[in-house]
Design a protein around this motif. Structure first.
Motif, short mmCIF file in Angstrom:
data_model
loop_
_atom_site.label_atom_id
_atom_site.label_comp_id
_atom_site.label_asym_id
_atom_site.label_seq_id
_atom_site.Cartn_x
_atom_site.Cartn_y
_atom_site.Cartn_z
N GLN A 108 0.80 -1.22 0.00
CA GLN A 108 0.00 0.00 0.00
C GLN A 108 0.84 1.27 0.00
OE1 GLN A 108 -3.01 0.50 -0.58
NE2 GLN A 108 -4.34 -1.13 0.19
N LYS A 109 2.04 1.20 0.53
CA LYS A 109 2.86 2.42 0.58
C LYS A 109 3.30 2.88 -0.81
CE LYS A 109 7.00 -0.25 1.79
NZ LYS A 109 7.97 -0.53 2.87
N TYR A 110 3.13 2.00 -1.81
CA TYR A 110 3.47 2.36 -3.18
C TYR A 110 2.23 2.74 -3.99
CZ TYR A 110 7.81 -0.01 -1.94
OH TYR A 110 8.97 -0.39 -1.32
N ALA A 111 1.07 2.69 -3.36
CA ALA A 111 -0.18 2.95 -4.07
C ALA A 111 -0.25 4.39 -4.58
CB ALA A 111 -1.37 2.65 -3.18
N THR A 112 -0.81 4.53 -5.78
CA THR A 112 -1.04 5.84 -6.38
C THR A 112 -2.42 5.81 -7.01
OG1 THR A 112 -0.16 5.23 -8.55
CG2 THR A 112 1.43 6.03 -6.91
N GLU A 113 -2.72 6.86 -7.73
CA GLU A 113 -4.01 6.91 -8.41
C GLU A 113 -4.13 5.79 -9.44
OE1 GLU A 113 -6.55 10.05 -11.20
OE2 GLU A 113 -5.02 10.80 -9.81
N THR A 114 -3.00 5.39 -10.02
CA THR A 114 -3.02 4.35 -11.06
C THR A 114 -2.47 3.01 -10.59
OG1 THR A 114 -0.86 5.04 -11.90
CG2 THR A 114 -2.82 6.05 -12.91
N LEU A 115 -2.18 2.90 -9.29
CA LEU A 115 -1.68 1.64 -8.72
C LEU A 115 -2.41 1.38 -7.41
CD1 LEU A 115 0.30 -0.75 -8.71
CD2 LEU A 115 1.98 0.76 -7.60
N GLN A 116 -3.31 0.42 -7.43
CA GLN A 116 -4.16 0.15 -6.29
C GLN A 116 -3.95 -1.29 -5.79
OE1 GLN A 116 -6.27 2.54 -4.85
NE2 GLN A 116 -5.18 3.90 -6.28
N PHE A 117 -4.01 -1.46 -4.48
CA PHE A 117 -3.87 -2.78 -3.87
C PHE A 117 -5.04 -3.04 -2.92
CE2 PHE A 117 0.51 -1.46 -4.80
CZ PHE A 117 0.96 -2.56 -5.51
N LYS A 118 -5.44 -4.30 -2.85
CA LYS A 118 -6.49 -4.65 -1.89
C LYS A 118 -6.39 -6.11 -1.51
CE LYS A 118 -10.76 -4.88 -3.17
NZ LYS A 118 -12.09 -4.56 -3.72
N VAL A 119 -6.80 -6.41 -0.29
CA VAL A 119 -6.90 -7.80 0.17
C VAL A 119 -8.13 -8.40 -0.48
CG1 VAL A 119 -7.21 -9.30 2.17
CG2 VAL A 119 -5.80 -7.24 2.37
N TYR A 120 -7.94 -9.51 -1.17
CA TYR A 120 -9.06 -10.09 -1.91
C TYR A 120 -8.81 -11.56 -2.18
CZ TYR A 120 -13.23 -9.76 -4.84
OH TYR A 120 -14.50 -9.89 -5.34
N ASP A 121 -9.90 -12.32 -2.16
CA ASP A 121 -9.88 -13.74 -2.47
C ASP A 121 -10.10 -13.92 -3.96
OD1 ASP A 121 -10.37 -16.45 -2.82
OD2 ASP A 121 -11.71 -16.64 -1.10
N MET A 122 -9.10 -14.44 -4.67
CA MET A 122 -9.20 -14.48 -6.12
C MET A 122 -10.18 -15.51 -6.65
SD MET A 122 -5.55 -16.08 -7.35
CE MET A 122 -5.09 -17.79 -7.07
N THR A 123 -10.80 -16.29 -5.77
CA THR A 123 -11.86 -17.19 -6.22
C THR A 123 -13.16 -16.43 -6.48
OG1 THR A 123 -12.64 -17.75 -3.98
CG2 THR A 123 -10.86 -19.11 -4.90
N GLN A 124 -13.20 -15.16 -6.08
CA GLN A 124 -14.38 -14.31 -6.29
C GLN A 124 -14.05 -13.24 -7.33
OE1 GLN A 124 -17.18 -15.15 -4.55
NE2 GLN A 124 -15.95 -16.81 -3.68
N ALA A 125 -14.96 -13.00 -8.24
CA ALA A 125 -14.72 -12.02 -9.30
C ALA A 125 -14.83 -10.60 -8.76
CB ALA A 125 -15.71 -12.22 -10.44
#
Length: 243
Positions: free
Chosen positions: A84-101
């Motif tokens: 998250q410390k590298y996140a910008t307007e065009t670079l987003q991160f999130k905790v997510y389970d990839m089995t869900q769309a």
């Protein structure tokens, strides 16, 4: 004694020790691979890329530096917090389970460096592919970079000790119940740790069966990061391009 058996990937990947053990991965080669992928896919400079199982975001960050808007997702809260410390307007991160769309549609979906086949439930492999299919814009393509199980089986190293940052990782590998398993034991500050990785032994034929069930079309198949056509006997990787 720390021992993870239930959803091992959620706890093991969330530790600092996972990143210590694998810190020497060849990211120069990884960057070359992503460059080759981008050229092959002929991505527009504004193409929105989804990086599934992004870890601490190293590859998402690199793709974003190339100019692409990127969303990186991972189940590990600690990894996403670090990213998250590298996140910008065009670079987003999130905790997510990839089995869900995700609700967003993407121009490309990348699942890199054997970040598939970890699941406790077989249906979650199919659920992940279903999710990827839903996340693609019309005409967009996805990439799964997996191991070539035939090569790995022939070259499996049963035991080794790898020392990184003063930690002796005792590693044992074996094949059991259709999985390649790796037990990792080590001691830090007098505390013993014990984790077992497991990755399903999925061949090209297995993936093709998954794709048929989900309604996915296999477009191309490569065997290394230079994108040479897959050779089951020779190549270490199984790189699938599909939509």
């Amino acid at each position: 004694m720390t021992d993870s058996t239930t959803k091992w990937y959620a706890s093991w990947f969330d530790t600092e020790f996972y990143h210590i053990l694998y810190k020497d991965r060849d990211y120069r080669e990884a960057k070359l691979f992503m460059g080759n992928l981008i050229d092959y896919l002929d991505l527009d400079k504004n193409a929105h890329i989804l990086d599934l199982a992004c870890g601490k975001g190293r590859h998402s960050i690199y793709l974003n530096q190339l100019g692409f808007p990127v969303t990186g997702v991972d189940l590990s809260k600690n990894s996403i917090q670090a990213a998250q410390k590298y996140a910008t307007e065009t670079l987003q991160f999130k905790v997510y389970d990839m089995t869900q769309a995700l609700p967003t549609k993407f121009d490309a979906v990348f699942n890199l460096f054997t970040s598939f086949g970890y699941f406790d439930k077989e249906e979650d492999n199919l659920n992940t592919l279903k999710a990827i299919k839903q996340e693609l814009k019309p005409g967009a393509k996805a990439v799964i970079d997996f191991m070539n199980v035939d090569y790995v089986t022939r070259n499996l190293v049963p035991k080794e000790i790898k020392t990184v940052e003063g930690i002796d990782f005792h590693i044992t590998r074996w094949i059991e119940d259709g999985f390649i398993k790796k037990n990792i034991q080590f001691r830090v500050n007098q505390e013993k740790y014990n984790f077992t990785e497991r990755v399903k032994m999925l061949s090209l034929k297995d993936f093709q069966n998954y794709f048929d069930q989900v309604g996915i079309s296999l477009i191309d198949c490569f065997g290394n990061y230079q994108l040479q056509k897959f050779d089951q006997q020779q190549h270490q990787r199984l790189i699938l391009i599909f939509n």
